[in-house]
Scaffold this motif. Structure first.
Motif, PDB file in Angstrom:
ATOM      1  N   GLY A 378       0.784  -1.294  -0.079  1.00  0.00           N
ATOM      2  CA  GLY A 378      -0.169   0.047  -0.049  1.00  0.00           C
ATOM      3  C   GLY A 378       0.698   1.327  -0.033  1.00  0.00           C
ATOM      4  N   ASN A 381       0.001   3.812  -2.780  1.00  0.00           N
ATOM      5  CA  ASN A 381      -1.238   4.649  -2.498  1.00  0.00           C
ATOM      6  C   ASN A 381      -1.073   5.900  -1.606  1.00  0.00           C
ATOM      7  N   VAL A 382      -0.246   5.562  -0.492  1.00  0.00           N
ATOM      8  CA  VAL A 382      -0.098   6.799   0.403  1.00  0.00           C
ATOM      9  C   VAL A 382       0.911   7.687  -0.294  1.00  0.00           C
ATOM     10  N   ALA A 385      -1.688   9.508  -2.392  1.00  0.00           N
ATOM     11  CA  ALA A 385      -2.643  10.449  -1.688  1.00  0.00           C
ATOM     12  C   ALA A 385      -1.781  11.755  -1.214  1.00  0.00           C
ATOM     13  N   ASN A 388      -1.878  14.521  -3.240  1.00  0.00           N
ATOM     14  CA  ASN A 388      -3.547  15.095  -3.554  1.00  0.00           C
ATOM     15  C   ASN A 388      -3.993  13.909  -4.617  1.00  0.00           C
ATOM     16  N   PRO A 390      -6.875  11.808  -5.760  1.00  0.00           N
ATOM     17  CA  PRO A 390      -8.102  11.251  -5.141  1.00  0.00           C
ATOM     18  C   PRO A 390      -8.069   9.889  -5.101  1.00  0.00           C
ATOM     19  N   TYR A 391      -8.658   9.298  -4.059  1.00  0.00           N
ATOM     20  CA  TYR A 391      -8.278   7.779  -4.028  1.00  0.00           C
ATOM     21  C   TYR A 391      -9.246   6.990  -4.839  1.00  0.00           C
ATOM     22  N   GLU A 392     -10.473   7.608  -5.465  1.00  0.00           N
ATOM     23  CA  GLU A 392     -11.050   6.822  -6.546  1.00  0.00           C
ATOM     24  C   GLU A 392     -10.325   6.618  -7.726  1.00  0.00           C
ATOM     25  N   GLN A 393      -9.177   7.470  -7.818  1.00  0.00           N
ATOM     26  CA  GLN A 393      -8.501   7.387  -9.271  1.00  0.00           C
ATOM     27  C   GLN A 393      -7.394   6.106  -8.946  1.00  0.00           C
ATOM     28  N   LEU A 394      -7.308   5.596  -7.847  1.00  0.00           N
ATOM     29  CA  LEU A 394      -6.354   4.528  -7.811  1.00  0.00           C
ATOM     30  C   LEU A 394      -6.987   3.037  -7.747  1.00  0.00           C
ATOM     31  N   GLU A 396      -6.558  -1.256  -8.272  1.00  0.00           N
ATOM     32  CA  GLU A 396      -5.722  -2.452  -7.865  1.00  0.00           C
ATOM     33  C   GLU A 396      -5.471  -3.258  -9.486  1.00  0.00           C
TER      34      GLU A 396
END
Lengths: 490, 99
Positions: A378, A381-382, A385, A388, A390-394, A396
């Motif tokens: 992970g 991802n951090v 993040a 900036n 947005p996590y919806e664009q990440l 798996e």
């Protein structure tokens, strides 16, 4: 915890009250982990877990009743201050190092708890072997459990320190292969268990028992070192996940030693968590845990692939920032594939800037995250993040792998082995079978990379010569700056 | 601690491992790094054992051996608890939605 004579057998009101506190804190820990299943509720979950810890600490004070708390409070203040400074100062790229250190401290804390328990029972009149000393704490079971706590705690401590040194590059990442290392490791473990068994049932003198316990600590501190030095720097994500699990197991064992279910439950939760992450990492690299731990991987080029230097590539196409910008200026969909190289050149903010520019132009921008893209589970991802994104664009690997074939462009930055097509269709490749991101299925692919040098697996990557692939040579930041500048002018 | 108490703890251990495995499997990969640092903080639960071992501050001739060793255990475990929860909170604060 029954080794204080006055509390043996008789439960005072404070101990009963404290146990209700422990029960509530266990429930809170479990609720917290349930709430970790969604990003939206995760921050609150962490607060809840912190509250559970606070409740458990307060309950312990209640259980202890009238004592002189000077040393405890001093310890809480000193440790708390060190922890707070570490948490504030650490950079997100250094998270693997911080987790490695905390794993180590957790292990050492369990070792110290076990040693302190030994001293405590002897101060309360216990003498002889461990089984006799710990009559009220489960006899032979309690004694052997104390030995196991020492072993797991000490191995976790030195193993984590080596992992920390390798991750922070204070020590060379390459594997150090001692001759006969498997024999050494097995020998040290059997020695610790053997003399541990003797300490439980053998000696009639407390001094001898204590000396053996100290010797076990020394032996297993050495074992932690010999276990981790043969493991390459690139495999440290697996190692820290496993040591994370060990630090929990050490805590659970300490819970058995002092008869405290709250330690057993919390320790088991951490143990399970580390184990799951270890499995995920191994699966993502298509290697068994045994291969990671004992294979000495990365010491020499893998069989079946020879170096993969520049000379092996014949028809590589390269592009400059301006040409990349021209193609990007009218794509409808783009997927970024970031690797650790992106974090090294601190290019994540520029990646996000480019992503934002394209989004404004009506392009769909997504990020494909391979499980081993960062240096711990992970991690990527951090890092994104923090920039900036947005996590919806990440996304798996499983979620996005079917999408590449409908995507106009892919930008791979600082990644290599995780986008190697040989893993899918070349049976004799060392990477064969490893889950990879199918970036070559996109209409156009760009790989931003300094050179054609191989990745951790030391093999050639045929993606670099694919017809639809362009290499953008250079430092990640510089390349992105060029692309962004040209795109602004376009 | 009699055999019954030992067996009860083993019960608790097995159930907790099972529950932990089920629950943690549901944590999304995006949160795996904060999960690990949060797990570091939770493994700081050994602080309870450390406190219990440190409780008798001083004997007749200064602090007991158990108190001194216990003190260091309290320090290490507090680093984990405070450092772990704080850094996890810092990371969680970075995860932002589009809106």
């Amino acid at each position: 915890m029954d080794f204080i004579a006055s509390s043996a057998g008789v439960w005072g009101w404070n101990k009963i009250l404290a146990n209700f506190g422990y029960m509530a804190s266990v429930v809170m820990f479990i609720l917290a982990i349930m709430r970790l299943s969604k990003v939206r509720t995760a921050r609150g979950a962490n607060m809840l877990a912190a509250g559970a810890m606070l409740l458990a600490i307060v309950s312990t004070f209640v259980e202890m009743g009238a004592i002189n708390p000077a040393y405890i409070i001093a310890g809480l203040i000193v440790g708390g201050a060190i922890g707070a400074v570490m948490a504030k100062k650490v950079q997100m790229t250094q998270m693997p190092e911080m987790v490695a250190l905390l794993n180590g401290f957790g292990g050492l804390a369990s070792t110290f708890v076990a040693m302190a328990t030994f001293f405590s029972v002897s101060e309360h009149g216990g003498s002889g072997n461990l089984a006799r000393m710990m009559m009220r704490e489960g006899g032979g079971f309690g004694g052997f459990n104390l030995v196991l706590t020492l072993i797991v705690g000490s191995v976790t401590f030195t193993g984590s320190i080596i992992a920390f040194l390798k991750l922070s590059e204070k020590m060379a990442g390459r594997p150090i292969l001692l001759p006969g290392r498997h024999v050494i490791n097995a020998g040290l473990l059997l020695l610790a268990l053997g003399i541990g068994g003797f300490a439980v049932w053998g000696p009639s003198s407390t001094v001898l028992t204590g000396t053996i316990l100290l010797f076990i600590v020394v032996v297993t501190l050495a074992l932690g070192i010999t276990l981790v030095i043969p493991i390459g720097g690139g495999d440290m994500p697996v190692v820290i996940s496993l040591l994370n699990s060990y630090s929990g197991i050490a805590g659970a064992l300490a819970g058995f030693t002092i008869n405290e279910p709250v330690l057993v439950v919390s320790g088991s939760l951490v143990g399970a968590s580390g184990l799951i992450l270890t499995q995920i990492m191994c699966k993502a690299m298509n290697r068994s845990l045994a291969n990671v731990m004992f294979g000495g991987f990365g010491a020499e080029p893998a069989a079946g692939g020879t170096g993969g230097g520049k000379e092996e590539y014949t028809k590589v196409k390269s592009a400059e920032g301006e040409e990349v910008a021209m193609i990007l200026s009218d794509v409808q969909s783009l997927i970024f594939v970031p690797g650790y190289g992106m974090a090294v050149s601190q290019a994540q903010h520029l990646v996000r800037e480019l992503g934002d520019m394209l989004t404004e132009r009506g392009c769909q921008v997504r990020y494909a995250i391979h499980p081993v893209a960062g240096r711990m589970p992970g991690h990527m991802n951090v890092l994104l993040a923090e920039a900036n994104v947005p996590y919806e664009q990440l996304f798996e690997l499983d979620q996005i792998n079917g999408e590449f074939k409908n995507t106009d462009a892919v930008i791979v930055i600082g990644a290599n082995d995780v986008v190697n097509p040989d893993a899918v269709d070349k049976k004799d490749s060392p990477l064969y079978g490893m889950p990879v991101l199918n970036v070559w299925e996109a209409r156009t692919c760009f790989v931003i990379k300094r050179s054609l040098s191989p990745g951790f697996a030391m093999v050639k990557n045929p993606l670099f010569e694919a017809d639809n692939n362009y290499m953008v040579f250079g430092d990640g930041r510089k390349a992105l700056e060029d692309i962004i500048k040209s795109l602004k002018e376009a | 601690m009699d055999t019954g108490a030992i067996l009860m703890l083993i019960y608790v251990f097995v159930l907790a491992c099972f529950a932990g495995y089920q629950l943690i499997s549901k944590v999304p990969p995006t949160l795996h790094t904060p999960l690990m640092s949060g797990a570091n903080a939770i493994s700081g639960i050994t602080i309870l054992g450390a406190m219990l071992a440190t409780r008798e501050a001083a004997g007749q001739w200064g602090p007991h051996a158990s108190t001194i060793v216990g003190f260091f255990a309290v320090v290490l475990a507090s680093i984990n608890v405070v450092g772990g929860f704080m850094v996890t909170d810092r990371m969680m604060g970075m995860f932002k939605s589009k809106g």
